[in-house]
Enzyme design. Structure first.
Site, PDB file in Angstrom:
ATOM      1  CG  ASP A  20      -1.812   1.201   1.292  1.00 33.81           C
ATOM      2  OD1 ASP A  20      -2.212   1.705   0.231  1.00 33.81           O
ATOM      3  OD2 ASP A  20      -2.135   1.652   2.418  1.00 33.81           O
ATOM      4  CD  GLU A  80      -5.272   0.446  -1.990  1.00 39.44           C
ATOM      5  OE1 GLU A  80      -6.156  -0.308  -1.562  1.00 39.44           O
ATOM      6  OE2 GLU A  80      -4.843   1.436  -1.373  1.00 39.44           O
ATOM      7  CG  ASP A 106      -0.343   3.319   6.315  1.00 41.31           C
ATOM      8  OD1 ASP A 106      -0.875   3.951   5.387  1.00 41.31           O
ATOM      9  OD2 ASP A 106      -0.091   3.802   7.431  1.00 41.31           O
TER      10      ASP A 106
END
Length: 172
Positions: free
Chosen positions: A7, A67, A139
């Site tokens: 991420d 992501e 996160d």
């Protein structure tokens, strides 16, 4: 197969490693690579690279899933995030890993069942899907969700391939 979920963020880049064997998932590790906002951009990007390189060396994943970041309203923030994404993807690719990107909505749908899920719902499902994963910063939890999304997609694609081969006379 060990899946590294990522991420990306310039301040905090979450990472999570999941072992996938067919439909079975096992939590391996998760964490966050942080950078100091007082450092120059170039120094922060090096910190991201070095932190992720340590994760790659320690866990030796087979694939990476990132992501895909949606553009922010603030152009400057979007550009900085783009730099961070570039470093994250480069570090994984330079280590020889195939890198796949997933939109946030696809990740939420894979983990919760709806692309409109809230962060709290994603975190709760990660704790259910990955027993022993505990509670992490958002996160890291988001990175684990990306890893789960990739593992599920890979298992589905593999099952479809086996079914097709069986249907046309190959071995399943």
């Amino acid at each position: 197969m060990l899946v590294l979920g990522l991420d990306p963020g310039l301040r905090h880049t979450g990472w999570g490693v999941v072992e996938a064997s067919g439909n079975r998932l096992r939590f391996v590790a998760a964490g966050v690579v942080d950078t100091r906002t007082t450092d120059d951009l170039a120094v922060r990007l090096v910190a991201l690279h070095d932190g992720l390189a340590q994760v790659l060396a320690r866990y030796q994943p087979n694939v990476a899933a990132v992501e895909h970041t949606v553009v922010n309203k603030n152009a400057g923030s979007s550009l900085k995030l783009g730099h961070a994404r570039g470093v994250v993807m480069f570090t994984a690719a330079a280590a020889g890993l195939p890198v796949t990107e997933y939109l946030p909505m696809a990740v939420k749908r894979a983990v919760v069942g709806t692309g409109a899920a809230e962060k709290e719902q994603v975190a709760a499902m990660i704790r259910i899907l990955l027993p022993g994963s505990g509670t992490y910063r958002s996160d890291a939890t988001d990175a684990l969700a990306v890893a789960v999304c990739h593992a599920n997609r890979t298992a589905t694609v593999s099952a479809i391939g086996r079914s097709i081969r069986a249907a046309v006379g190959g071995t399943a």
